[in-house]
Design an enzyme around this catalytic site. Structure first.
Site, PDB file in Angstrom:
ATOM      1  N   SER A 130      -0.011  19.380  48.411  1.00  0.00           N
ATOM      2  CA  SER A 130      -1.407  19.274  47.970  1.00  0.00           C
ATOM      3  C   SER A 130      -1.830  20.452  47.110  1.00  0.00           C
ATOM      4  O   SER A 130      -1.454  21.608  47.365  1.00  0.00           O
ATOM      5  CB  SER A 130      -2.309  19.219  49.208  1.00  0.00           C
ATOM      6  OG  SER A 130      -3.652  19.415  48.832  1.00  0.00           O
ATOM      7  N   GLU A 132      -4.509  21.755  47.366  1.00  0.00           N
ATOM      8  CA  GLU A 132      -5.241  22.658  48.269  1.00  0.00           C
ATOM      9  C   GLU A 132      -4.428  23.913  48.567  1.00  0.00           C
ATOM     10  O   GLU A 132      -4.991  24.950  48.921  1.00  0.00           O
ATOM     11  CB  GLU A 132      -5.562  21.941  49.584  1.00  0.00           C
ATOM     12  CG  GLU A 132      -6.781  21.057  49.541  1.00  0.00           C
ATOM     13  CD  GLU A 132      -8.090  21.839  49.508  1.00  0.00           C
ATOM     14  OE1 GLU A 132      -8.262  22.750  50.325  1.00  0.00           O
ATOM     15  OE2 GLU A 132      -8.927  21.524  48.659  1.00  0.00           O
ATOM     16  N   TYR A 153      -5.569  23.087  57.136  1.00  0.00           N
ATOM     17  CA  TYR A 153      -4.871  21.976  56.470  1.00  0.00           C
ATOM     18  C   TYR A 153      -3.927  22.503  55.394  1.00  0.00           C
ATOM     19  O   TYR A 153      -2.739  22.149  55.348  1.00  0.00           O
ATOM     20  CB  TYR A 153      -5.891  21.013  55.849  1.00  0.00           C
ATOM     21  CG  TYR A 153      -5.294  20.030  54.868  1.00  0.00           C
ATOM     22  CD1 TYR A 153      -4.627  18.891  55.298  1.00  0.00           C
ATOM     23  CD2 TYR A 153      -5.394  20.250  53.486  1.00  0.00           C
ATOM     24  CE1 TYR A 153      -4.067  17.994  54.388  1.00  0.00           C
ATOM     25  CE2 TYR A 153      -4.843  19.359  52.576  1.00  0.00           C
ATOM     26  CZ  TYR A 153      -4.177  18.236  53.025  1.00  0.00           C
ATOM     27  OH  TYR A 153      -3.629  17.354  52.120  1.00  0.00           O
TER      28      TYR A 153
END
Ligand code: NAP
Ligand code: G4F
Length: 325
Positions: A130, A132, A153
């Site tokens: 990701s 992120e 996460y």
């Protein structure tokens, strides 16, 4: 006939990927977890039940927490390709259930990699990494950008990402990660910001909702269409050499821009309906994600096709149709 095993098949990306692989002539096996309600609505177009023997599509119960079930399934299915899309995928929720997120999103990947390694090292493995993971690193972000994760996460995703690198280097496995920037669709989970906005705009338009409460409107994301992005996943597993790729559109918009476009599409002024609620803010925010997909364009021949405006319109149209029936 090539065989694929998809974890997270009941999620947004899993459903699009399963459809894509079926059209390419694959036999597709998907992992679902047991839930008290049926949670396969995204697969309704391709799955009618175990009696439907004409379809090359099979569902299996399992969980990324259950290593023995993963090992058994990999042994029984003997997949040519494994796509690990399952995760606790909500960033804000990961601050509330960090240990669970680490276990599923992080260690779950390790369990699946081990199941594949113990069965056959020639199986190709795709990991859903990701953007992120870039977190606080300034945009634009490419394969060379350092990770600076800002949530449980993204820490778990960074762990899983590095595991894939390690399995590639240690065991000569074809394990690759797609570092995907945000991608959305009418099948997007309702608590992610794009779908939350398009659903609310549709509800407000037909008089079923008064206001929409959001957190940080300044955050910028590189939003693409999920249907385009699953094509990139497949392409990554068809290359001669395993390599990680950034997948994005190369354009970013703020949450505020998204509101303006979605409400504007229905001839409404978003400022009349959107209110701030501190509870949707995160302990640490990722301010600005903007992908540089040059490598994917040059080596995979991949680029996103659906524009930001087309994506918003597609999602609003779908939510309006659903709320109007
Ligand atoms: P999603 O809609 O939230 O789907 C997640 C999937 O994982 C669901 O099928 C879910 O099953 C399954 N799952 C959750 N916990 C599990 C467990 N313990 N065992 C087995 N399965 C489990 O996510 P998505 O948007 O399709 O994203 C797919 C993957 O890409 C995720 O790993 C996500 O973190 C990653 N990713 C997404 C984006 C994005 O913008 N969409 C960007 C980068 C990376 P249930 O249906 O039972 O909940
Ligand atoms: O839609 P979001 O929850 O997506 P986020 O956090 O960017 O994560 C998604 O994309 C990642 C890829 O970059 C995936 F790895 C991950 O699995 C997931 O699919 O939030 C987007 C932005 C954030 O800055 C958030 O603070 O929207 C902001 N936001 C403002 N109000 C909100 C809200 N987000 C949510 N979910 N709900 C709000 O009310």
């Amino acid at each position: 006939m090539p065989t694929a095993f998809i974890t997270g098949v009941s999620g947004q990306d899993g459903s699009y990927l399963a459809e894509l692989l079926l059209t390419k002539g694959y036999q597709v096996h998907g992992l679902i977890r047991r839930s008290s309600s049926i949670n396969t609505w995204r697969l309704d177009g391709i799955y009618r039940g175990p009696q439907d023997r004409n379809k090359n599509f099979f569902l299996h119960y399992g969980d990324l927490a259950d290593s023995s079930a993963l090992a058994r399934l990999v042994r029984e299915i003997q997949p040519d390709e494994v796509y690990n899309l399952a995760a606790q995928s909500h960033v804000k929720v990961s601050f509330e259930i960090p240990e669970f997120t680490a276990d599923i999103t992080g260690t779950g990947t390790l369990r699946l990699l081990e199941a594949v390694r113990m069965n056959s090292r020639s199986t190709r493995f795709y990991q859903a990494s990701s953007s992120e993971m870039f977190g606080a690193s300034p945009p634009p972000q490419s394969e060379k950008t350092p990770f600076h994760p800002r949530s449980p996460y993204s820490c778990a995703k960074a762990f899983a990402h590095m595991l894939c690198v390690n399995y590639r280097e240690s065991y000569d496995m074809f394990a690759v990660s797609g570092i995907l920037f945000n991608h959305e669709s009418p099948r997007r989970g309702e608590t992610f910001v794009t779908r939350k906005i398009t659903r609310a705009a549709a509800n407000i338009k037909v008089g079923k909702q008064d206001l929409l409460y959001l957190g940080n409107l300044d955050a910028k994301r590189d939003w693409g269409y999920a249907g385009d992005y699953v094509e990139a996943m497949w392409l990554m597993l068809q290359q001669d050499e395993p390599r990680d790729y950034v997948i994005g559109t190369g354009q970013a918009h703020s949450v505020r821009d998204f509101c303006e476009t979605a409400f504007g599409y229905l001839d409404m002024n978003w400022q009349d309906f959107v209110r701030h609620d501190q509870r949707y803010e995160r302990p640490a925010e990722v301010d600005y994600l903007l992908g540089d997909p040059t490598l994917a364009r040059e080596e995979l021949g991949w680029s996103s096709k659906v524009s930001f405006e087309e994506l918003v319109a597609m999602m609003v149209d779908s939510d309006l149709a659903a709320v109007s029936t």
